[in-house]
Write an enzyme that holds these catalytic residues in place. Structure first.
Site, PDB file in Angstrom:
ATOM      1  N   CYS A 187       0.821  -1.208   0.000  1.00 54.14           N
ATOM      2  CA  CYS A 187       0.000   0.000   0.000  1.00 54.14           C
ATOM      3  C   CYS A 187       0.860   1.266   0.000  1.00 54.14           C
ATOM      4  O   CYS A 187       1.527   1.564  -0.975  1.00 54.14           O
ATOM      5  CB  CYS A 187      -0.967  -0.057   1.180  1.00 54.14           C
ATOM      6  SG  CYS A 187      -2.327   1.120   1.098  1.00 54.14           S
ATOM      7  N   HIS A 188       0.887   2.019   1.098  1.00 56.05           N
ATOM      8  CA  HIS A 188       1.707   3.229   1.210  1.00 56.05           C
ATOM      9  C   HIS A 188       3.130   2.946   1.678  1.00 56.05           C
ATOM     10  O   HIS A 188       3.956   3.851   1.742  1.00 56.05           O
ATOM     11  CB  HIS A 188       1.056   4.223   2.181  1.00 56.05           C
ATOM     12  CG  HIS A 188      -0.151   4.913   1.622  1.00 56.05           C
ATOM     13  ND1 HIS A 188      -1.370   4.291   1.523  1.00 56.05           N
ATOM     14  CD2 HIS A 188      -0.329   6.162   1.134  1.00 56.05           C
ATOM     15  CE1 HIS A 188      -2.241   5.128   1.003  1.00 56.05           C
ATOM     16  NE2 HIS A 188      -1.640   6.275   0.755  1.00 56.05           N
TER      17      HIS A 188
END
Length: 190
Positions: free
Chosen positions: A102-103
């Site tokens: 994800c991030h």
């Protein structure tokens, strides 16, 4: 049995921590939570509280066989800490599995290890990764050498499987070229 580090700060994506953590333990490996401070709880985006067992300044990548970086905004907090950035970089240099979802590829950029790698992430990181010299693709999971990346919680099964496969069998092969074909330039009009 392998020892696998999970790095966390406040605002981590709960499932992106919990699912790989549980899969690692189910596979018979030791999962160790590393934070900026040991014993100080951190809170996930959905309210899950987790207490890091060790502070990053008191650990070494040599103690572990792999690293998992859950997403959410935790990686943004963690990339501000020089010890945490060095910890991540050391896994890369040692060719140990380094899994970011994800991030979490923000940490790969901060550690200076995105350049030349084929990576995926949450879509909003695409430009950051390209600007850092990575080849960005929209895939469930990408394994480029010891670096494993996935996009979001929907990819957690493939992400966890790739992590466990690399822990057991070693790093994947480096991708010599991006996973997407280069588009030919359209003919020019004269």
């Amino acid at each position: 049995m392998a020892r696998i580090a999970f790095i966390l700060a406040d605002d981590f994506e709960d499932a992106e921590f919990r699912v790989p953590y549980e899969r690692v333990k189910e596979a018979g490996h030791e999962a160790v939570i590393i934070g900026l401070e040991a014993g100080t709880p951190v809170k996930g985006k959905k309210g899950q509280e987790v207490t890091p067992e060790r502070a990053v300044r008191n650990v070494s990548s040599r103690e572990f066989d792999a690293l998992v970086i859950p997403g959410g905004y935790s990686p943004d907090h963690l990339r501000m800490d020089v010890d945490m950035v060095g910890f991540v970089r050391d896994f890369f240099r040692a060719d140990k599995p380094l899994a970011a979802i994800c991030h979490a590829p923000w940490m790969l950029v901060e550690a200076g290890i995105a350049e030349g790698r084929t990576l995926t992430s949450w879509p909003s990181l695409k430009t950051d990764l390209i600007n850092a010299g990575a080849h960005w693709v929209d895939r469930e999971v990408v394994e480029d050498g010891n670096v494993i990346t996935s996009r979001n919680p929907e990819d957690l099964l493939a992400f966890s499987e790739a992590l466990l496969r690399q822990v057991e069998h070693g790093s994947a092969h480096r991708l010599d070229a991006p996973l997407v074909a280069t588009l030919e330039q359209p003919p020019t009009m004269h």
